[in-house]
Motif scaffolding. Sequence first.
Motif, mmCIF file in Angstrom:
data_model
loop_
_atom_site.group_PDB
_atom_site.id
_atom_site.type_symbol
_atom_site.label_atom_id
_atom_site.label_comp_id
_atom_site.label_asym_id
_atom_site.label_seq_id
_atom_site.Cartn_x
_atom_site.Cartn_y
_atom_site.Cartn_z
ATOM 1 N N ASP A 1 4.583 -0.288 -10.123
ATOM 2 C CA ASP A 1 3.771 0.512 -8.877
ATOM 3 C C ASP A 1 4.732 1.106 -7.700
ATOM 4 O O ASP A 1 4.381 2.084 -7.373
ATOM 5 N N HIS A 2 6.038 0.491 -7.705
ATOM 6 C CA HIS A 2 6.841 0.955 -6.688
ATOM 7 C C HIS A 2 8.278 1.424 -7.254
ATOM 8 O O HIS A 2 9.168 1.618 -6.349
ATOM 9 N N ALA B 1 3.009 3.930 -1.414
ATOM 10 C CA ALA B 1 3.491 4.485 -2.662
ATOM 11 C C ALA B 1 4.838 5.131 -2.689
ATOM 12 O O ALA B 1 5.169 5.834 -1.664
ATOM 13 N N GLU C 1 0.722 -1.216 0.090
ATOM 14 C CA GLU C 1 0.032 0.080 -0.021
ATOM 15 C C GLU C 1 1.063 1.288 -0.119
ATOM 16 O O GLU C 1 0.389 2.306 -0.253
ATOM 17 N N ARG D 1 0.672 12.441 -9.156
ATOM 18 C CA ARG D 1 1.601 11.324 -8.981
ATOM 19 C C ARG D 1 3.029 12.015 -8.542
ATOM 20 O O ARG D 1 3.976 11.132 -8.450
ATOM 21 N N GLU E 1 1.629 5.896 -12.608
ATOM 22 C CA GLU E 1 0.636 5.267 -11.753
ATOM 23 C C GLU E 1 0.752 3.997 -11.197
ATOM 24 O O GLU E 1 0.470 3.819 -10.143
ATOM 25 N N GLY E 2 1.191 3.117 -12.047
ATOM 26 C CA GLY E 2 1.391 1.619 -11.599
ATOM 27 C C GLY E 2 0.815 0.831 -12.779
ATOM 28 O O GLY E 2 -0.184 0.877 -12.810
#
Length: 451
Positions: A306-307, A49, A47, A331, A292-293
């Motif tokens: 994502d990371h 970011a 979760e 973002r 954004e991922g």
Amino acid sequence: MNPLTPRETVRQLDRYIIGQSAAKRAIAIAMRDRWRRQQLTPELREEVAPKNIIMIGPTGVGKTEIARRMAALVGAPFIKVEATKYTEVGYVGRDVESIIRDLTELALSIVRQEAADAVRPEAEEAAEERLLDVLLPSSRWATESRDTSEADAQQQEQQRRASREKLRKKLRAGLFEDREVQVEVEEKIDLGRIGGPQQEEMIGIQTMFEHFLPVRTKPRRVKVGEAREILIQQEADRLVDQSQVTAEALDRVQNLGVVFIDELDKVTGSDSKFGPDISRQGVQRDLLPIVEGCTVGTRYGLVRTDHVLFIAAGAFTQSKPSDLMPEFQGRFPIRVELKDLTADEFVRILTEPDNALVKQHAAMLETEGVTIEFANDGVREIAEISYHVNQQTQNIGARRLYTVMEKVLEDVSFEAPDLPADERKVRIDAAYVREKLKDVLEDEDLAKYIL
């Protein structure tokens, strides 16, 4: 990942980059947060970011260098791209997902090299044995008679071992480096280069062939020194678990990867006189999914972005970050402004970092037997002139120092190999600098072209 504290990180960056403490602090915190995330429970870890950053500042003030040095400190895969690249004609043929594919290739190269270094001692031993086999073929000791007694066979084996050890000593002493030998070199399948959307498909086909077809080799005659490196590489490839290397590379991209997007200000589209600039905002829309991922397919497997940490940069002189699309802005929660460099900071850049320009030039000319001594007033004069030219012409930040320094040392660099013994010590003071730059400084138009 190297768990440096933010304070330690800034201290390390200070060894190479002068000033810009706000940017250093921001990126140090962002990188530390990546380590902190790894300590969380798997559920919470997913979760968190990344703290993507926008660096705002003119060219030559250290934006790229800060990000690049930071990635190197922690061993993170790092790639720099220019946002304007995707506004050129035909940019759709090189989709933005290629950024992640290139980052994956880079990570694989890093991990593969680390794995090869770890097994190098063992690979060197095996390569030496193979090289001895080439230099002293076993056929030399084969006997033609089937009636050879066991005693004779043992004696022959002892002679062979003794000869091999003598040869090993000579090989290690470098006595055979220029001798040519024949080694088998792996022949790679090459289906040719195809641009555009078909490129990844062709790479996938090539990978499939590499996995399922037998390895083809061809003989090649090279000198012993080169043969040794070829054999070491082959032995290292044999010792390393390639599937483990691939898995580690994919993990690094997903959890440590850093993408630096330069010239972001040039794709804001804010300068359009007739509504939004579709081409430029289109680049933002294309970049948005990977920021954004999303999941990107590579020849080594799927990569989630994502990371991945994204660091964007731009001068933002004709626009501002708020001109970016709202979704894109959201973002990049962290924004830092880098300041113009002063003449005092130019002096520090010239002298303080581990890779300072005066140290570089002095070391380079020392290879010619020429000693360069930079007086304090000489360094100050170079800094002042560089700062003045930046103010009068285009401001290119610290890059101006490279140009001015090259002009100052042009004559001595050219003459260095031929200087007589009594002229091999050169003192660079303020008078020397002004003398070398007098024509440029007196003609402002000339300075625009030369400096």
